[in-house]
Design a protein around this motif. Structure first.
Motif, PDB file in Angstrom:
ATOM      1  N   HIS A 164       2.488  19.931  -8.027  1.00  0.00           N
ATOM      2  CA  HIS A 164       1.776  20.570  -6.923  1.00  0.00           C
ATOM      3  C   HIS A 164       2.229  20.024  -5.572  1.00  0.00           C
ATOM      4  O   HIS A 164       2.775  18.924  -5.472  1.00  0.00           O
ATOM      5  CB  HIS A 164       0.275  20.372  -7.083  1.00  0.00           C
ATOM      6  N   ARG A 165       1.974  20.805  -4.536  1.00  0.00           N
ATOM      7  CA  ARG A 165       2.229  20.385  -3.164  1.00  0.00           C
ATOM      8  C   ARG A 165       0.937  19.774  -2.634  1.00  0.00           C
ATOM      9  O   ARG A 165      -0.066  20.471  -2.457  1.00  0.00           O
ATOM     10  CB  ARG A 165       2.641  21.598  -2.327  1.00  0.00           C
ATOM     11  N   VAL A 166       0.950  18.468  -2.391  1.00  0.00           N
ATOM     12  CA  VAL A 166      -0.281  17.728  -2.146  1.00  0.00           C
ATOM     13  C   VAL A 166      -0.303  17.137  -0.743  1.00  0.00           C
ATOM     14  O   VAL A 166       0.660  16.502  -0.300  1.00  0.00           O
ATOM     15  CB  VAL A 166      -0.456  16.592  -3.174  1.00  0.00           C
ATOM     16  N   THR A 167      -1.433  17.348  -0.067  1.00  0.00           N
ATOM     17  CA  THR A 167      -1.749  16.660   1.179  1.00  0.00           C
ATOM     18  C   THR A 167      -2.936  15.752   0.898  1.00  0.00           C
ATOM     19  O   THR A 167      -3.895  16.163   0.235  1.00  0.00           O
ATOM     20  CB  THR A 167      -2.105  17.655   2.289  1.00  0.00           C
ATOM     21  N   ALA A 168      -2.871  14.504   1.365  1.00  0.00           N
ATOM     22  CA  ALA A 168      -3.937  13.537   1.123  1.00  0.00           C
ATOM     23  C   ALA A 168      -4.379  12.926   2.435  1.00  0.00           C
ATOM     24  O   ALA A 168      -3.547  12.556   3.260  1.00  0.00           O
ATOM     25  CB  ALA A 168      -3.439  12.446   0.170  1.00  0.00           C
ATOM     26  N   ILE A 169      -5.691  12.823   2.635  1.00  0.00           N
ATOM     27  CA  ILE A 169      -6.206  12.258   3.879  1.00  0.00           C
ATOM     28  C   ILE A 169      -7.195  11.129   3.587  1.00  0.00           C
ATOM     29  O   ILE A 169      -7.918  11.147   2.587  1.00  0.00           O
ATOM     30  CB  ILE A 169      -6.873  13.313   4.782  1.00  0.00           C
ATOM     31  N   ASP A 170      -7.222  10.153   4.485  1.00  0.00           N
ATOM     32  CA  ASP A 170      -8.161   9.042   4.385  1.00  0.00           C
ATOM     33  C   ASP A 170      -8.285   8.413   5.776  1.00  0.00           C
ATOM     34  O   ASP A 170      -7.370   8.522   6.595  1.00  0.00           O
ATOM     35  CB  ASP A 170      -7.660   7.998   3.379  1.00  0.00           C
ATOM     36  N   LEU A 171      -9.420   7.752   6.007  1.00  0.00           N
ATOM     37  CA  LEU A 171      -9.629   7.069   7.285  1.00  0.00           C
ATOM     38  C   LEU A 171      -9.114   5.632   7.278  1.00  0.00           C
ATOM     39  O   LEU A 171      -9.084   4.989   8.331  1.00  0.00           O
ATOM     40  CB  LEU A 171     -11.117   7.069   7.642  1.00  0.00           C
ATOM     41  N   ALA A 172      -8.734   5.122   6.111  1.00  0.00           N
ATOM     42  CA  ALA A 172      -8.285   3.735   6.000  1.00  0.00           C
ATOM     43  C   ALA A 172      -6.757   3.689   5.976  1.00  0.00           C
ATOM     44  O   ALA A 172      -6.138   4.022   4.971  1.00  0.00           O
ATOM     45  CB  ALA A 172      -8.850   3.095   4.742  1.00  0.00           C
ATOM     46  N   PRO A 173      -6.121   3.275   7.067  1.00  0.00           N
ATOM     47  CA  PRO A 173      -4.651   3.273   7.118  1.00  0.00           C
ATOM     48  C   PRO A 173      -4.000   2.435   6.026  1.00  0.00           C
ATOM     49  O   PRO A 173      -2.942   2.797   5.507  1.00  0.00           O
ATOM     50  CB  PRO A 173      -4.346   2.697   8.510  1.00  0.00           C
ATOM     51  N   ASP A 174      -4.638   1.326   5.653  1.00  0.00           N
ATOM     52  CA  ASP A 174      -4.034   0.467   4.634  1.00  0.00           C
ATOM     53  C   ASP A 174      -4.029   1.136   3.266  1.00  0.00           C
ATOM     54  O   ASP A 174      -3.114   0.908   2.458  1.00  0.00           O
ATOM     55  CB  ASP A 174      -4.759  -0.875   4.579  1.00  0.00           C
ATOM     56  N   MET A 175      -5.028   1.950   2.982  1.00  0.00           N
ATOM     57  CA  MET A 175      -5.016   2.721   1.736  1.00  0.00           C
ATOM     58  C   MET A 175      -3.841   3.705   1.747  1.00  0.00           C
ATOM     59  O   MET A 175      -3.134   3.857   0.744  1.00  0.00           O
ATOM     60  CB  MET A 175      -6.340   3.471   1.566  1.00  0.00           C
ATOM     61  N   LEU A 176      -3.632   4.368   2.873  1.00  0.00           N
ATOM     62  CA  LEU A 176      -2.539   5.332   2.968  1.00  0.00           C
ATOM     63  C   LEU A 176      -1.184   4.657   2.795  1.00  0.00           C
ATOM     64  O   LEU A 176      -0.259   5.246   2.201  1.00  0.00           O
ATOM     65  CB  LEU A 176      -2.602   6.058   4.306  1.00  0.00           C
ATOM     66  N   ARG A 177      -1.058   3.439   3.282  1.00  0.00           N
ATOM     67  CA  ARG A 177       0.210   2.729   3.107  1.00  0.00           C
ATOM     68  C   ARG A 177       0.493   2.450   1.633  1.00  0.00           C
ATOM     69  O   ARG A 177       1.635   2.558   1.171  1.00  0.00           O
ATOM     70  CB  ARG A 177       0.194   1.432   3.921  1.00  0.00           C
ATOM     71  N   VAL A 178      -0.544   2.084   0.882  1.00  0.00           N
ATOM     72  CA  VAL A 178      -0.360   1.873  -0.558  1.00  0.00           C
ATOM     73  C   VAL A 178       0.065   3.181  -1.223  1.00  0.00           C
ATOM     74  O   VAL A 178       0.973   3.205  -2.060  1.00  0.00           O
ATOM     75  CB  VAL A 178      -1.652   1.331  -1.199  1.00  0.00           C
ATOM     76  N   LEU A 179      -0.582   4.276  -0.836  1.00  0.00           N
ATOM     77  CA  LEU A 179      -0.240   5.584  -1.396  1.00  0.00           C
ATOM     78  C   LEU A 179       1.229   5.926  -1.148  1.00  0.00           C
ATOM     79  O   LEU A 179       1.948   6.321  -2.074  1.00  0.00           O
ATOM     80  CB  LEU A 179      -1.152   6.651  -0.793  1.00  0.00           C
ATOM     81  N   THR A 180       1.667   5.799   0.089  1.00  0.00           N
ATOM     82  CA  THR A 180       3.041   6.201   0.407  1.00  0.00           C
ATOM     83  C   THR A 180       4.058   5.301  -0.292  1.00  0.00           C
ATOM     84  O   THR A 180       5.107   5.770  -0.745  1.00  0.00           O
ATOM     85  CB  THR A 180       3.281   6.200   1.926  1.00  0.00           C
ATOM     86  N   ASP A 181       3.755   4.009  -0.414  1.00  0.00           N
ATOM     87  CA  ASP A 181       4.661   3.114  -1.138  1.00  0.00           C
ATOM     88  C   ASP A 181       4.741   3.497  -2.613  1.00  0.00           C
ATOM     89  O   ASP A 181       5.827   3.488  -3.217  1.00  0.00           O
ATOM     90  CB  ASP A 181       4.186   1.658  -1.009  1.00  0.00           C
ATOM     91  N   THR A 182       3.589   3.835  -3.201  1.00  0.00           N
ATOM     92  CA  THR A 182       3.574   4.216  -4.613  1.00  0.00           C
ATOM     93  C   THR A 182       4.301   5.530  -4.832  1.00  0.00           C
ATOM     94  O   THR A 182       5.064   5.689  -5.798  1.00  0.00           O
ATOM     95  CB  THR A 182       2.128   4.327  -5.121  1.00  0.00           C
TER      96      THR A 182
END
Length: 227
Positions: free
Chosen positions: A74-92
């Motif tokens: 799927h084509r996925v967009t993910a949003i969160d207010l915690a920048p550090d969580m997003l960094r873990v996501l992008t690294d993974t």
């Protein structure tokens, strides 16, 4: 989830602070590639539209659902207010060779045009929403006609005990903060299903899923549809 006052700032600060170690806690996610992880992916595949669908994952955290959906094509967009969580996501995502558009964004008021998505997902987000009615109405507006809602949560805190809660968690989810979270202390998902119906979702179902449990409590899966 933003707004005046300190409750959201405390909540966002907590999730940012624990982001680096979040996936190391066995109660948060099943280990990538494990039988438990495969059950999550298979269950998600069974309820999502056929790929390729455009999916929004709100309050995505480290991206457990977002990455699973991306792995299904799927084509996925993910949003969160915690920048550090997003960094873990992008690294993974990079490590697994997956594409997820990870953006800083508010789960209550996602900043996208109406009818932008085929499905909207959330995992362990409903209980920590300060304004769930507004969030649900906005989620429905973001879905195309017939679009799918998939929400995973649980009655994690129905027996809340101030004395046994982890200190860092209790310092963020104070009594004042808990008072602003209508769904945090529920002992049944019925008020959540009622709120989704009031927001205009139809064909709502709720299923308890003990097979998806990772730690304390039993998750449930809510599905619904935008008319």
């Amino acid at each position: 989830m933003t707004g005046p006052g300190g409750a959201q700032e405390r909540i966002t600060g907590f999730w940012s602070a624990i982001a680096a170690g979040y996936e190391a806690h066995a109660g948060n996610v099943a280990e990538y590639g494990s039988a438990g992880y495969r059950r999550w992916v298979e269950d998600l595949a069974s309820v999502l539209p056929d790929p390729v669908a455009r999916i929004l994952d709100v309050g995505c955290g480290t991206g457990y659902l977002a990455l699973a959906a991306a792995s299904l094509g799927h084509r996925v967009t993910a949003i969160d207010l915690a920048p550090d969580m997003l960094r873990v996501l992008t690294d993974t995502a990079s490590a697994r060779g997956l594409r997820v558009d990870a953006l800083l964004g508010d789960a209550v008021r996602p900043d996208f045009p109406p009818a932008s998505f085929d499905a909207l997902t959330s995992r362990h987000v409903l209980w920590t929403l300060r304004d769930p009615g507004t969030a649900m109405a906005n989620w429905r507006a973001l879905l195309r006609p017939g679009g799918l809602l998939v929400a995973v949560d649980g009655c994690w805190f129905s027996d809340w005990d101030e004395g046994t809660a982890p200190l860092q968690f209790a310092e963020s989810y104070t009594a004042d903060t808990r008072a602003e979270l209508p769904f945090m202390l529920l002992d049944s998902p019925e008020p959540i299903v009622t709120a989704f119906a009031a927001a205009g979702f139809v064909d709502l179902t709720v299923r308890w899923r003990p097979d998806l449990a990772l730690g304390g409590g039993t998750p449930y899966l809510i599905t619904g549809r935008c008319p």
